[in-house]
Design a protein around this motif. Structure first.
Motif, PDB file in Angstrom:
ATOM      1  N   ALA A   1      -8.529   7.676   6.642  1.00  0.00           N
ATOM      2  CA  ALA A   1      -9.040   7.114   5.386  1.00  0.00           C
ATOM      3  C   ALA A   1      -8.148   6.016   4.830  1.00  0.00           C
ATOM      4  CB  ALA A   1      -9.198   8.225   4.349  1.00  0.00           C
ATOM      5  N   VAL A   2      -6.858   6.107   5.059  1.00  0.00           N
ATOM      6  CA  VAL A   2      -5.912   5.205   4.410  1.00  0.00           C
ATOM      7  C   VAL A   2      -5.663   3.942   5.218  1.00  0.00           C
ATOM      8  CG1 VAL A   2      -3.532   5.006   3.597  1.00  0.00           C
ATOM      9  CG2 VAL A   2      -4.803   7.086   3.171  1.00  0.00           C
ATOM     10  N   GLY A   3      -5.610   4.035   6.523  1.00  0.00           N
ATOM     11  CA  GLY A   3      -5.247   2.868   7.331  1.00  0.00           C
ATOM     12  C   GLY A   3      -3.738   2.694   7.338  1.00  0.00           C
ATOM     13  N   GLU A   4      -3.276   1.489   7.062  1.00  0.00           N
ATOM     14  CA  GLU A   4      -1.836   1.222   7.044  1.00  0.00           C
ATOM     15  C   GLU A   4      -1.249   1.526   5.670  1.00  0.00           C
ATOM     16  OE1 GLU A   4      -1.251  -2.864   8.110  1.00  0.00           O
ATOM     17  OE2 GLU A   4      -1.569  -2.461  10.229  1.00  0.00           O
TER      18      GLU A   4
ATOM     19  N   THR B   1       0.835  -1.196   0.000  1.00  0.00           N
ATOM     20  CA  THR B   1       0.000   0.000   0.000  1.00  0.00           C
ATOM     21  C   THR B   1       0.868   1.244   0.000  1.00  0.00           C
ATOM     22  OG1 THR B   1      -0.120  -0.022   2.410  1.00  0.00           O
ATOM     23  CG2 THR B   1      -1.901  -1.132   1.203  1.00  0.00           C
ATOM     24  N   ALA B   2       0.399   2.264  -0.725  1.00  0.00           N
ATOM     25  CA  ALA B   2       1.150   3.514  -0.821  1.00  0.00           C
ATOM     26  C   ALA B   2       0.208   4.702  -0.711  1.00  0.00           C
ATOM     27  CB  ALA B   2       1.901   3.578  -2.152  1.00  0.00           C
TER      28      ALA B   2
ATOM     29  N   GLY C   1       3.488   1.443  12.474  1.00  0.00           N
ATOM     30  CA  GLY C   1       3.015   0.259  11.759  1.00  0.00           C
ATOM     31  C   GLY C   1       4.098  -0.334  10.874  1.00  0.00           C
ATOM     32  N   MET C   2       4.858   0.529  10.218  1.00  0.00           N
ATOM     33  CA  MET C   2       5.963   0.052   9.384  1.00  0.00           C
ATOM     34  C   MET C   2       6.987  -0.690  10.237  1.00  0.00           C
ATOM     35  SD  MET C   2       6.670   3.261   6.870  1.00  0.00           S
ATOM     36  CE  MET C   2       5.454   3.881   5.729  1.00  0.00           C
ATOM     37  N   LYS C   3       7.293  -0.124  11.384  1.00  0.00           N
ATOM     38  CA  LYS C   3       8.264  -0.766  12.276  1.00  0.00           C
ATOM     39  C   LYS C   3       7.751  -2.110  12.779  1.00  0.00           C
ATOM     40  CE  LYS C   3      10.455   1.949  15.209  1.00  0.00           C
ATOM     41  NZ  LYS C   3      10.707   3.035  16.205  1.00  0.00           N
ATOM     42  N   SER C   4       6.477  -2.179  13.129  1.00  0.00           N
ATOM     43  CA  SER C   4       5.945  -3.445  13.646  1.00  0.00           C
ATOM     44  C   SER C   4       5.890  -4.517  12.567  1.00  0.00           C
ATOM     45  CB  SER C   4       4.565  -3.238  14.274  1.00  0.00           C
ATOM     46  OG  SER C   4       3.593  -2.997  13.290  1.00  0.00           O
ATOM     47  N   ARG C   5       5.697  -4.113  11.301  1.00  0.00           N
ATOM     48  CA  ARG C   5       5.683  -5.071  10.187  1.00  0.00           C
ATOM     49  C   ARG C   5       7.092  -5.320   9.649  1.00  0.00           C
ATOM     50  NH1 ARG C   5       1.678  -1.553   9.046  1.00  0.00           N
ATOM     51  NH2 ARG C   5       2.763  -0.634   7.267  1.00  0.00           N
ATOM     52  N   ASN C   6       8.043  -4.570  10.161  1.00  0.00           N
ATOM     53  CA  ASN C   6       9.449  -4.667   9.746  1.00  0.00           C
ATOM     54  C   ASN C   6       9.617  -4.399   8.252  1.00  0.00           C
ATOM     55  OD1 ASN C   6      12.160  -4.934  10.420  1.00  0.00           O
ATOM     56  ND2 ASN C   6      12.192  -7.093   9.842  1.00  0.00           N
TER      57      ASN C   6
END
Length: 139
Positions: A79-82, A9-10, A127-132
């Motif tokens: 609106a976007v979420g992750e 997602t972007a 979120g990025m950090k938790s998903r690595n």
């Protein structure tokens, strides 16, 4: 080119025209699920129509929100979420002599060009950090 973005997602801010639109188009062409952003619904709808016309199978959506404000950034975040890829492309400038630019304009430039990216990055980075995985790019 295969950038291995299928399913990622972007969010690309300031992406209804120009460089932002080109980035959104390239990400969508690579298979990313792209959210474009502009200040007006009309601009967002027009850009979405162009994207869908040139990339009929693309996963694209849009959000009309003013990223120069905290409320507009909050609207985008909701609106976007992750997101896996955040492109902080939103930016403005008023070409006039340096000595003629009043403080209020400098404050508006800072809110738009800097704080929009700070607010969005601060929201999406955990979120990025938790998903690595994830990327944050400032244009």
């Amino acid at each position: 080119m295969d950038l291995q973005l299928i399913g990622h997602t972007a969010l690309v801010t300031g992406s209804t025209a120009g460089i932002g639109y080109a980035i959104a188009h390239a990400l969508a062409a690579e298979g990313a699920h792209v959210t474009i952003n502009g200040r007006t619904q009309a601009a967002v709808d027009k850009a979405l129509a162009r994207l869908k016309s040139s990339l009929p199978d693309a996963h694209v959506k849009g959000i009309a929100a003013d990223g120069s404000t905290a409320a507009g950034c909050k609207q985008m975040i909701s609106a976007v979420g992750e997101v896996d890829i955040l492109i902080n492309n939103l930016g403005i400038f008023d070409p006039k002599p340096f000595e003629s630019i009043p403080d209020a304009d400098w404050t508006h430039f800072f809110e738009t060009n800097v704080m929009s990216g700070v607010r969005l990055s601060r929201a999406f980075l955990p979120g990025m950090k938790s998903r690595n995985r994830g990327r944050i790019i400032f244009i």
